[in-house]
Design a protein around this motif. Structure first.
Motif, PDB file in Angstrom:
ATOM      1  N   TYR A  36       6.337  11.033   1.445  1.00  0.00           N
ATOM      2  CA  TYR A  36       5.827  12.255   2.068  1.00  0.00           C
ATOM      3  C   TYR A  36       4.375  12.057   2.510  1.00  0.00           C
ATOM      4  N   LYS A  37       3.600  11.442   1.634  1.00  0.00           N
ATOM      5  CA  LYS A  37       2.180  11.252   1.926  1.00  0.00           C
ATOM      6  C   LYS A  37       1.988  10.415   3.188  1.00  0.00           C
ATOM      7  N   LEU A  38       2.749   9.351   3.322  1.00  0.00           N
ATOM      8  CA  LEU A  38       2.660   8.500   4.503  1.00  0.00           C
ATOM      9  C   LEU A  38       3.129   9.250   5.749  1.00  0.00           C
ATOM     10  N   LYS A  39       4.257   9.933   5.650  1.00  0.00           N
ATOM     11  CA  LYS A  39       4.805  10.671   6.790  1.00  0.00           C
ATOM     12  C   LYS A  39       3.816  11.737   7.263  1.00  0.00           C
ATOM     13  N   SER A  88       0.831  -1.209   0.000  1.00  0.00           N
ATOM     14  CA  SER A  88       0.000   0.000   0.000  1.00  0.00           C
ATOM     15  C   SER A  88       0.860   1.250   0.000  1.00  0.00           C
ATOM     16  N   VAL A  89       1.909   1.263   0.814  1.00  0.00           N
ATOM     17  CA  VAL A  89       2.825   2.403   0.841  1.00  0.00           C
ATOM     18  C   VAL A  89       3.496   2.558  -0.518  1.00  0.00           C
ATOM     19  N   LEU A  90       3.916   1.448  -1.106  1.00  0.00           N
ATOM     20  CA  LEU A  90       4.559   1.486  -2.414  1.00  0.00           C
ATOM     21  C   LEU A  90       3.625   2.056  -3.473  1.00  0.00           C
ATOM     22  N   SER A  91       2.367   1.612  -3.479  1.00  0.00           N
ATOM     23  CA  SER A  91       1.428   2.110  -4.487  1.00  0.00           C
ATOM     24  C   SER A  91       1.149   3.596  -4.292  1.00  0.00           C
ATOM     25  N   GLN A  92       1.064   4.054  -3.036  1.00  0.00           N
ATOM     26  CA  GLN A  92       0.847   5.473  -2.780  1.00  0.00           C
ATOM     27  C   GLN A  92       2.068   6.300  -3.178  1.00  0.00           C
ATOM     28  N   THR A  93       3.246   5.746  -2.978  1.00  0.00           N
ATOM     29  CA  THR A  93       4.466   6.452  -3.351  1.00  0.00           C
ATOM     30  C   THR A  93       4.587   6.572  -4.861  1.00  0.00           C
TER      31      THR A  93
END
Length: 168
Positions: free
Chosen positions: A134-137, A30-35
Motif C-alpha cells: 500500500y505504501k509503495l502504491k 527496499s520495497v520488501l523492507s517497507q512492506t
C-alpha cells in the motif's frame, strides 16, 4: 529466524547490465523492507488502479465544466497501469483491460479481478494472492499526480501573456 544473513551474487555480460541488476535488487529489497514495516497491502494485477479509475470516473460525471475533462484524463491515466502490465507480459492488453473495466463496472465480486499475467486472463486477485505494498502504491500515485500538476503549472506559465514593457 532473525539475525541470519545471506549473500546475493549478481552476474552480467556488461557493467551496465550488472548496474541495472544491482539497482533492481536494491529497489526490490527496499520495497520488501517497507512492506515488513507497514504490512498494509492492496490487490495487484491492475485491480487497485481500475478501482481508483472507476471512482475518479464517477467524480468526473458529477463535475460540471472543463474540470470534468481533467478528472476524466486522470482516470484514463490510472487505467494505463493494467494496460502496461498486459503489454509487458506480451498479452492482448486491449481485450484484457476492456474485460477488466466491464467486470469492475458491474461491481460485486468483479471488483476483485485483476490481470493474471501468468495465465493471460482475469482472475480474482484475492484468490491468486497477488498484492502490492500500500505504501509503495500510494507513493507512486502521489508522485505521478505531483509530476502532472507541475507540468500543468509550467504550461500555464508558458501560455501567460507577455508583460508590457515601458520604453522610456
Amino acid at each position: 529466524q532473525a539475525g541470519e544473513a545471506c549473500s546475493v551474487v549478481l552476474r552480467g555480460a556488461t557493467g551496465q547490465i550488472l548496474d541495472e541488476a544491482e539497482r533492481s535488487l536494491h529497489d526490490a529489497l527496499s520495497v520488501l523492507s517497507q512492506t515488513v514495516k507497514s504490512s498494509r497491502t492492496v490487490l495487484g494485477g491492475g485491480c487497485s488502479e481500475t478501482l481508483m479509475a472507476n471512482a475518479v470516473d464517477n467524480l468526473a460525471r458529477k463535475t460540471p465544466g472543463k474540470v470534468s475533462m481533467a478528472i476524466d484524463s486522470y482516470a484514463k491515466a490510472l487505467r494505463q497501469i493494467p494496460t502496461i502490465l498486459a503489454d509487458n507480459a506480451g498479452l492482448d492488453s486491449s481485450e484484457l483491460v476492456s474485460q477488466l473495466r466491464a467486470k469492475h463496472n458491474k461491481g460485486g465480486e468483479g471488483s476483485y479481478l485483476g490481470i493474471d499475467l501468468d495465465l493471460g486472463e482475469l482472475r480474482d486477485m484475492r484468490e491468486a494472492g497477488v498484492t502490492e505494498s500500500y505504501k509503495l502504491k500510494r507513493q507512486v500515485v502521489v508522485s505521478a499526480s505531483e509530476a502532472a500538476e507541475m507540468i500543468l503549472r509550467v504550461d500555464d506559465i508558458l501560455r501567460a501573456a507577455p508583460r508590457k514593457r515601458n520604453h522610456e
